[in-house]
Design a protein around this motif. Structure first.
Motif, PDB file in Angstrom:
ATOM      1  N   ASP A   1       7.878  -7.200  20.068  1.00 46.06           N
ATOM      2  CA  ASP A   1       7.731  -6.787  19.121  1.00 46.06           C
ATOM      3  C   ASP A   1       8.033  -4.349  19.415  1.00 46.06           C
ATOM      4  OD1 ASP A   1       7.607  -8.477  17.198  1.00 46.06           O
ATOM      5  OD2 ASP A   1       5.131  -8.144  17.552  1.00 46.06           O
ATOM      6  N   LYS A   2       8.161  -4.540  20.698  1.00 44.29           N
ATOM      7  CA  LYS A   2       8.100  -3.023  20.109  1.00 44.29           C
ATOM      8  C   LYS A   2       9.807  -2.533  20.378  1.00 44.29           C
ATOM      9  CE  LYS A   2       3.333  -2.239  21.590  1.00 44.29           C
ATOM     10  NZ  LYS A   2       2.183  -1.964  22.582  1.00 44.29           N
ATOM     11  N   ILE A   3      10.759  -2.947  21.125  1.00 43.12           N
ATOM     12  CA  ILE A   3      11.990  -3.511  21.101  1.00 43.12           C
ATOM     13  C   ILE A   3      12.112  -2.431  19.840  1.00 43.12           C
ATOM     14  CG2 ILE A   3      14.315  -4.334  22.329  1.00 43.12           C
ATOM     15  CD1 ILE A   3      11.944  -6.563  23.717  1.00 43.12           C
ATOM     16  N   ALA A   4      12.752  -1.058  19.852  1.00 45.11           N
ATOM     17  CA  ALA A   4      14.034  -1.005  18.453  1.00 45.11           C
ATOM     18  C   ALA A   4      15.252  -1.786  18.339  1.00 45.11           C
ATOM     19  CB  ALA A   4      13.326   0.501  18.499  1.00 45.11           C
ATOM     20  N   GLY A   5      15.347  -2.036  17.256  1.00 42.53           N
ATOM     21  CA  GLY A   5      16.026  -2.508  16.760  1.00 42.53           C
ATOM     22  C   GLY A   5      16.910  -3.885  17.912  1.00 42.53           C
ATOM     23  N   SER A   6      15.406  -4.755  18.301  1.00 44.72           N
ATOM     24  CA  SER A   6      15.586  -5.872  19.150  1.00 44.72           C
ATOM     25  C   SER A   6      17.129  -6.176  20.016  1.00 44.72           C
ATOM     26  CB  SER A   6      15.567  -7.307  17.493  1.00 44.72           C
ATOM     27  OG  SER A   6      14.981  -7.380  17.191  1.00 44.72           O
ATOM     28  N   GLN A   7      16.991  -4.923  20.535  1.00 42.48           N
ATOM     29  CA  GLN A   7      18.507  -4.780  21.458  1.00 42.48           C
ATOM     30  C   GLN A   7      18.289  -4.133  22.717  1.00 42.48           C
ATOM     31  OE1 GLN A   7      21.671  -3.571  19.204  1.00 42.48           O
ATOM     32  NE2 GLN A   7      23.314  -2.718  21.423  1.00 42.48           N
ATOM     33  N   LEU A   8      18.382  -4.180  23.744  1.00 43.27           N
ATOM     34  CA  LEU A   8      18.084  -3.587  25.193  1.00 43.27           C
ATOM     35  C   LEU A   8      20.198  -3.205  25.504  1.00 43.27           C
ATOM     36  CD1 LEU A   8      15.249  -5.665  27.183  1.00 43.27           C
ATOM     37  CD2 LEU A   8      14.818  -3.916  25.929  1.00 43.27           C
ATOM     38  N   GLN A   9      19.709  -2.237  26.264  1.00 44.50           N
ATOM     39  CA  GLN A   9      21.370  -1.732  26.656  1.00 44.50           C
ATOM     40  C   GLN A   9      20.745  -1.902  28.431  1.00 44.50           C
ATOM     41  OE1 GLN A   9      21.996   2.263  24.844  1.00 44.50           O
ATOM     42  NE2 GLN A   9      22.544   0.262  23.381  1.00 44.50           N
ATOM     43  N   VAL A  10      21.477  -1.922  29.376  1.00 46.89           N
ATOM     44  CA  VAL A  10      20.686  -1.605  31.489  1.00 46.89           C
ATOM     45  C   VAL A  10      22.335  -0.720  30.814  1.00 46.89           C
ATOM     46  CG1 VAL A  10      21.200  -2.908  33.182  1.00 46.89           C
ATOM     47  CG2 VAL A  10      20.676  -4.282  30.970  1.00 46.89           C
ATOM     48  N   ARG A  11      21.727   0.927  31.654  1.00 44.90           N
ATOM     49  CA  ARG A  11      22.939   1.518  32.106  1.00 44.90           C
ATOM     50  C   ARG A  11      22.045   2.415  32.530  1.00 44.90           C
ATOM     51  NH1 ARG A  11      20.728   5.778  28.506  1.00 44.90           N
ATOM     52  NH2 ARG A  11      18.957   6.090  27.369  1.00 44.90           N
TER      53      ARG A  11
ATOM     54  N   THR B   1      17.558   0.853  21.450  1.00 40.27           N
ATOM     55  CA  THR B   1      18.365   1.202  20.440  1.00 40.27           C
ATOM     56  C   THR B   1      17.245   3.074  20.025  1.00 40.27           C
ATOM     57  OG1 THR B   1      17.640   0.899  18.799  1.00 40.27           O
ATOM     58  CG2 THR B   1      19.457  -0.605  19.221  1.00 40.27           C
ATOM     59  N   LYS B   2      16.369   3.244  20.912  1.00 37.84           N
ATOM     60  CA  LYS B   2      15.657   4.035  20.196  1.00 37.84           C
ATOM     61  C   LYS B   2      15.691   5.308  21.638  1.00 37.84           C
ATOM     62  CE  LYS B   2      11.314   6.446  18.614  1.00 37.84           C
ATOM     63  NZ  LYS B   2      10.002   6.079  17.898  1.00 37.84           N
ATOM     64  N   GLU B   3      15.418   4.389  22.741  1.00 39.98           N
ATOM     65  CA  GLU B   3      14.676   5.599  23.548  1.00 39.98           C
ATOM     66  C   GLU B   3      14.910   4.187  25.179  1.00 39.98           C
ATOM     67  OE1 GLU B   3      10.157   6.783  23.243  1.00 39.98           O
ATOM     68  OE2 GLU B   3       9.729   4.722  22.775  1.00 39.98           O
ATOM     69  N   VAL B   4      14.687   5.151  26.154  1.00 40.69           N
ATOM     70  CA  VAL B   4      14.658   4.165  27.567  1.00 40.69           C
ATOM     71  C   VAL B   4      12.836   3.643  27.408  1.00 40.69           C
ATOM     72  CG1 VAL B   4      13.600   4.878  29.984  1.00 40.69           C
ATOM     73  CG2 VAL B   4      15.707   6.349  29.041  1.00 40.69           C
ATOM     74  N   GLU B   5      13.121   2.301  27.513  1.00 43.50           N
ATOM     75  CA  GLU B   5      11.895   1.829  28.417  1.00 43.50           C
ATOM     76  C   GLU B   5      11.512   0.980  29.453  1.00 43.50           C
ATOM     77  OE1 GLU B   5      10.115   1.645  25.455  1.00 43.50           O
ATOM     78  OE2 GLU B   5      11.286   1.547  24.286  1.00 43.50           O
ATOM     79  N   SER B   6      12.065   0.990  30.500  1.00 45.24           N
ATOM     80  CA  SER B   6      11.765   0.327  31.763  1.00 45.24           C
ATOM     81  C   SER B   6      12.835   0.701  32.760  1.00 45.24           C
ATOM     82  CB  SER B   6      12.291  -0.964  31.653  1.00 45.24           C
ATOM     83  OG  SER B   6      12.078  -1.520  33.098  1.00 45.24           O
ATOM     84  N   LEU B   7      12.029   1.693  34.274  1.00 44.43           N
ATOM     85  CA  LEU B   7      12.577   1.426  35.174  1.00 44.43           C
ATOM     86  C   LEU B   7      13.009   0.635  36.147  1.00 44.43           C
ATOM     87  CD1 LEU B   7      13.358   4.893  36.322  1.00 44.43           C
ATOM     88  CD2 LEU B   7      11.201   4.794  37.506  1.00 44.43           C
ATOM     89  N   ALA B   8      14.544   0.277  35.706  1.00 46.85           N
ATOM     90  CA  ALA B   8      15.546  -0.734  36.668  1.00 46.85           C
ATOM     91  C   ALA B   8      14.953  -0.840  37.129  1.00 46.85           C
ATOM     92  CB  ALA B   8      16.831  -0.913  36.156  1.00 46.85           C
ATOM     93  N   GLY B   9      14.618  -2.734  38.319  1.00 44.90           N
ATOM     94  CA  GLY B   9      14.104  -3.220  39.528  1.00 44.90           C
ATOM     95  C   GLY B   9      12.852  -2.568  39.833  1.00 44.90           C
ATOM     96  N   ILE B  10      11.904  -1.680  38.998  1.00 45.00           N
ATOM     97  CA  ILE B  10      10.964  -0.940  40.106  1.00 45.00           C
ATOM     98  C   ILE B  10       9.915  -0.798  38.907  1.00 45.00           C
ATOM     99  CG2 ILE B  10      10.134   1.315  40.925  1.00 45.00           C
ATOM    100  CD1 ILE B  10      12.779   2.208  41.219  1.00 45.00           C
ATOM    101  N   MET B  11      10.109  -0.275  37.698  1.00 44.30           N
ATOM    102  CA  MET B  11       8.515  -0.495  37.029  1.00 44.30           C
ATOM    103  C   MET B  11       8.816  -0.206  35.205  1.00 44.30           C
ATOM    104  SD  MET B  11       4.757   2.147  36.911  1.00 44.30           S
ATOM    105  CE  MET B  11       4.598   1.393  38.933  1.00 44.30           C
ATOM    106  N   GLY B  12       8.292  -1.129  34.425  1.00 44.75           N
ATOM    107  CA  GLY B  12       7.975  -0.722  32.996  1.00 44.75           C
ATOM    108  C   GLY B  12       7.568   0.248  32.865  1.00 44.75           C
ATOM    109  N   GLY B  13       8.001   0.835  31.550  1.00 47.15           N
ATOM    110  CA  GLY B  13       7.721   1.580  30.532  1.00 47.15           C
ATOM    111  C   GLY B  13       6.458   1.281  29.938  1.00 47.15           C
ATOM    112  N   ASP B  14       5.754   2.241  29.202  1.00 43.98           N
ATOM    113  CA  ASP B  14       4.686   2.257  28.293  1.00 43.98           C
ATOM    114  C   ASP B  14       4.605   2.234  26.798  1.00 43.98           C
ATOM    115  OD1 ASP B  14       1.057   2.368  28.517  1.00 43.98           O
ATOM    116  OD2 ASP B  14       1.463   4.673  27.133  1.00 43.98           O
ATOM    117  N   ALA B  15       6.255   2.597  26.361  1.00 45.71           N
ATOM    118  CA  ALA B  15       5.666   2.156  25.219  1.00 45.71           C
ATOM    119  C   ALA B  15       6.031   0.947  24.674  1.00 45.71           C
ATOM    120  CB  ALA B  15       7.342   2.567  24.276  1.00 45.71           C
ATOM    121  N   THR B  16       6.997   0.263  25.829  1.00 46.41           N
ATOM    122  CA  THR B  16       6.766  -1.649  24.829  1.00 46.41           C
ATOM    123  C   THR B  16       5.760  -2.435  26.036  1.00 46.41           C
ATOM    124  OG1 THR B  16       8.789  -1.571  26.963  1.00 46.41           O
ATOM    125  CG2 THR B  16       8.954  -1.331  24.999  1.00 46.41           C
TER     126      THR B  16
END
Length: 808
Positions: free
Chosen positions: A275-285, A313-328
């Motif tokens: 529910d905290k993933i803005a736009g129900s969409q993730l971008q890997v970049r 669609t709003k902000e960075v949510e996770s450090l790829a392959g290392i650790m997740g973010g606090d927001a989600t």
């Protein structure tokens, strides 16, 4: 990596003892660093249920409990634990039981005791009293269905052993219990239990759209939404126990499931609050310069284009392959989650976590390589456990594969394998070893071709396959064959000193050898070496070790400071080590790197009194001339000359360049007052730094017969300008045309006019220098006339070279 033996044997159970199994793994390259029991030895402790719990008549903090241990009668036991209450089942030590040793190191035996007038026939135990953990806040509460009277070791499976493996980076496929079990099966021939194919029913429609914008970062991205989960669900005791025995504490059901599957299959994962993933969409970049992310550990990091991220669609949510973010992150209010399992390219993850001064189990695995073919299977396994423990409904799984790795075939020549291994092996042995490891192998005309499976990133060369063959056959089967080639010692040239003799000579001068890192703090290079552009490390092991040293002075100064901080009053240290300089003339070779010179130098630093504490002389601090004498002794029989010089680390008026045969080989001098104050030193140390190759040189000794004629000495006193140096004066005297009869010229006295002395014969800016001349003629005895002639030649040379005049 740590795991319990029982978990390993649930996948592969060879007929070997624990020690034999450990030896087998070690000899196959999976070093078993430690074997430790899950629990210390104890006996006569069973599962007991508290039937009654009444207040002790004479103690406020004690209770008199009636405990059912499966015997005909209830046992009265006095207990002071705050959680002792009716209905719970706990470990109960019977009379005669022996508990693990206490702080005194002696076993604790249970006897019939009397506490405040009430007899107690046993003891109710906490986890700490059983040696299971440090928790002693209350009794160890067991499951409600624990069989009363059952031995506690059997009930908690305490007759288990913890394996701790020390794995090399190429064994990433063994960073899971199943991966180790796969190796055990190949090594012992014991059957390997196949992983159950988890397939959960899809009963929800929610999805998260995934777009992989950086295929060089992520090769595969799998995921699923699960709705209606209960985040308050309790993690099953069996999972908590296995995680604890892997060194991982229980956090919450969702986190525990993610960790459990990582230890089981070696595949890290991350669970988002959907529910905290803005736009129900993730971008890997790749990250963008200036972006920031608050991580689960509370740290906020600044990103750049070299760090992979997962963003909505709003902000960075996770450090790829290392650790997740606090927001989600998942919280107590979470109802819907998104399970992510991905394959990140190892080169895209390596070194990123160290940049932010932390490390994670996920990053440790991803930077070595995980199986890209198993991400969807892991999603199903995690989904299965979430539905079983937390409930919910699973949505359709998504699987994006923008850049899957393509394994390249690797060939092995059996003939080459025999040469490398050092013993004969057959084609059949090689095939059996490789196939036993699950490697698809085919053979033709003595050449075996293997297409590595997706979980074996380390198989790239023929030598990699040869290593696999001998690992399975067994290193212990290698014959002890002496070398066949003749051994020819490498003779050192007569003009080169033994490096160890130089070290011993420095030790004889009172110096102690130190060995320091070649990685140093950038400030040292700027301040002490005057190097504004040091050679930087791409992946430093620590922030204060980020550049390569171009001088040994900083390392020695750090050693001196370290010893002074520990109350050492006299410190003399030296180091022989490489320095690193930019040099475009250096070409690439087996022992060099293009563009970088790596000469070896020797440096020493002296601080404190000249001599250790003694009665025969007064203390005097070491000065320039003391260390200059050490340098001369070190270079002997080469004759060193010294000339004033400047060095960024040294006192501008107490620094000299060291020359041998007119070639500069280093410096000697007192530490600059600025750095003495900056490093908080009570007095300035004296330091030297010399080229190692120059120190190792020595002239060949030449035979000279002892003269049958006696040497003669004459003293002269000359007046010269104050600017004339000792070396210039002696050099001028030795250059006099005396037909080789002048053997030495030594200054033995210097006179300068003072405030209270009368010296009309000395002009302002002049000094009087006394020199002793030694003459020796190999062919004939000296006469007064010949000596006077030579003396006059010296005076004339001094007059013409340095403007000296004979003192009246």
């Amino acid at each position: 990596m740590q795991f319990p033996e029982s978990w390993l044997r649930s996948f592969c159970n060879p007929s070997l003892t624990t020690q034999q199994l450990a030896d087998t793994l070690t000899m196959a390259g999976l070093e078993v660093e430690e074997l430790s029991p899950v629990a210390p030895p104890f006996s006569s402790i069973v599962v007991g249920e508290i039937k009654e719990a009444e207040q002790h008549p004479d103690a406020d903090r004690l209770r008199v409990c009636k405990v059912d241990v499966g015997q005909p009668e209830l046992l009265p036991i006095v207990c002071g634990a705050p959680n002792a209450r009716v209905g719970i089942r706990v470990p109960c030590a019977l009379v005669g039981a022996e508990l693990p040793p206490g702080e005194d190191g002696k076993p604790f035996k249970i006897k019939v005791g009397k506490l405040r007038g009430v007899e107690s026939y046993g003891m109710l135990c906490s986890a700490r009293e059983l040696g299971l953990s440090e928790d002693h806040g209350g009794l160890l509460e067991l499951a409600a269905d624990a069989p009363v009277g059952q031995n506690i070791r059997e009930h908690l499976d305490l007759d288990d052993t913890l394996f701790t493996l020390k794995l090399t980076p190429n064994l990433a496929h063994c960073l899971s219990v199943y991966g180790v079990a796969r190796e055990v099966s190949a090594l012992t021939g014991a059957p390997l239990q196949a992983l159950p194919e988890a397939q959960v029913p899809v009963t929800a429609s929610e999805q998260v759209k995934v777009e992989v914008q950086a295929p060089d970062l992520c090769g595969r991205f799998s995921g699923r939404v699960i709705t209606g989960v209960n985040t308050d669900a309790q993690t099953p005791a069996w999972m908590v126990d296995r995680l604890a025995r892997c060194g991982q504490r229980s956090v919450s059901a969702l986190v525990d499931i993610s960790n459990y599957v990582m230890f089981e299959l070696g595949q890290p994962s991350h669970i988002f609050d959907a529910d905290k993933i803005a736009g129900s969409q993730l971008q890997v970049r790749w990250g963008k310069p200036g972006e920031q992310l608050k991580l689960l550990n509370g740290n906020t990091v600044t990103l750049d284009e070299t760090v992979g991220v997962i963003a909505d669609t709003k902000e960075v949510e996770s450090l790829a392959g290392i650790m997740g973010g606090d927001a989600t992150s998942v919280s107590d209010d979470t109802k819907n989650v998104y399970v992510e399992v991905a394959f990140w390219w190892p080169k895209a993850i390596a070194g990123r976590s160290r940049r932010y001064n932390f490390s994670t189990d996920a990053g440790h695995r991803y930077e070595r390589g995980v199986d890209p073919a198993r991400t969807a299977q892991v999603v199903e396994r995690i989904s299965q456990l979430i539905l079983e423990i937390c409930g919910g409904q699973a949505g359709p799984a998504s699987d994006v594969q923008p850049n899957m790795p393509q394994p390249q075939p690797v060939t092995l020549r059996v003939e080459r394998a025999c040469k490398v291994i050092g013993m004969p092996v057959t084609e059949e042995q090689c095939l059996n070893a490789l196939r036993g490891l699950g490697l698809p192998a085919t053979a033709q005309n003595g050449v075996i071709t293997v297409t590595p499976p997706t979980y074996r990133f380390d198989l790239q060369l023929e030598e990699d396959l040869i290593e696999e063959v001998i690992r399975v056959i067994g290193y212990e089967k290698l014959p002890t064959t002496p070398p066949q080639a003749p051994i020819t010692p490498k003779l050192r040239r007569e003009t080169e000193r033994n490096p160890y003799a130089v070290r011993r000579q420095l030790a004889g001068l009172g110096y102690q050898e130190t060995i320091n890192y070649s990685f140093v703090e950038e400030r040292w290079e700027n301040e002490l070496a005057g190097n504004a552009n040091p050679i930087r490390l791409m992946n430093p092991i620590a922030s204060q070790m980020s550049v390569m040293r171009s001088s040994l002075i900083g390392s020695l100064l750090n050693v001196v400071k370290f010893n002074l901080d520990r109350k050492a009053s006299r410190v003399r240290v030296f180091e022989v080590g490489a320095v690193f300089l930019r040099d475009d003339s250096v070409v690439e070779s087996d022992s060099s790197v293009a563009g970088f010179a790596q000469p070896t130098r020797v440096a020493g630093m002296a601080y404190g009194p000249v001599q250790a504490l003694q009665w025969s002389s007064k203390d005097s601090a070491v000065d320039f001339y003391d260390v200059k004498g050490d340098v001369e002794a070190l270079l002997a029989p080469l004759r060193a000359t010294f000339e004033p010089a400047e060095h960024p680390a040294l006192h501008p008026g107490r620094c000299a360049r060291v020359l041998v045969d007119g070639k500069a080989i280093g410096f000697v001098g007192e530490l600059h007052p600025r750095w003495r104050q900056a490093y908080d030193l009570p007095q300035a140390p004296v330091v030297f730094e010399l080229d190692w190759d120059a120190v190792l040189q020595r002239p060949l000794p030449k035979f000279a017969s002892v003269s049958k004629y006696q040497a003669a000495e004459r003293d002269i006193a000359v007046i010269v300008k104050e600017s004339v140096t000792h070396d210039a004066l002696v050099a001028a005297a030795m250059a006099a045309p005396t037909n080789g009869t002048l053997r030495s010229a030594v200054v033995f006295d210097v006179f300068r006019a003072g405030k209270n002395s009368q010296a009309d014969w000395l002009a302002a800016g002049e000094k009087s220098v006394a020199i002793r001349l030694q003459f020796l003629n190999e062919a004939a005895a000296h006469t007064d006339e010949s000596l006077e002639s030579a003396r006059q030649a010296v005076l004339q040379q001094l007059a013409s070279s340095v403007g000296a005049r004979l003192r009246g």
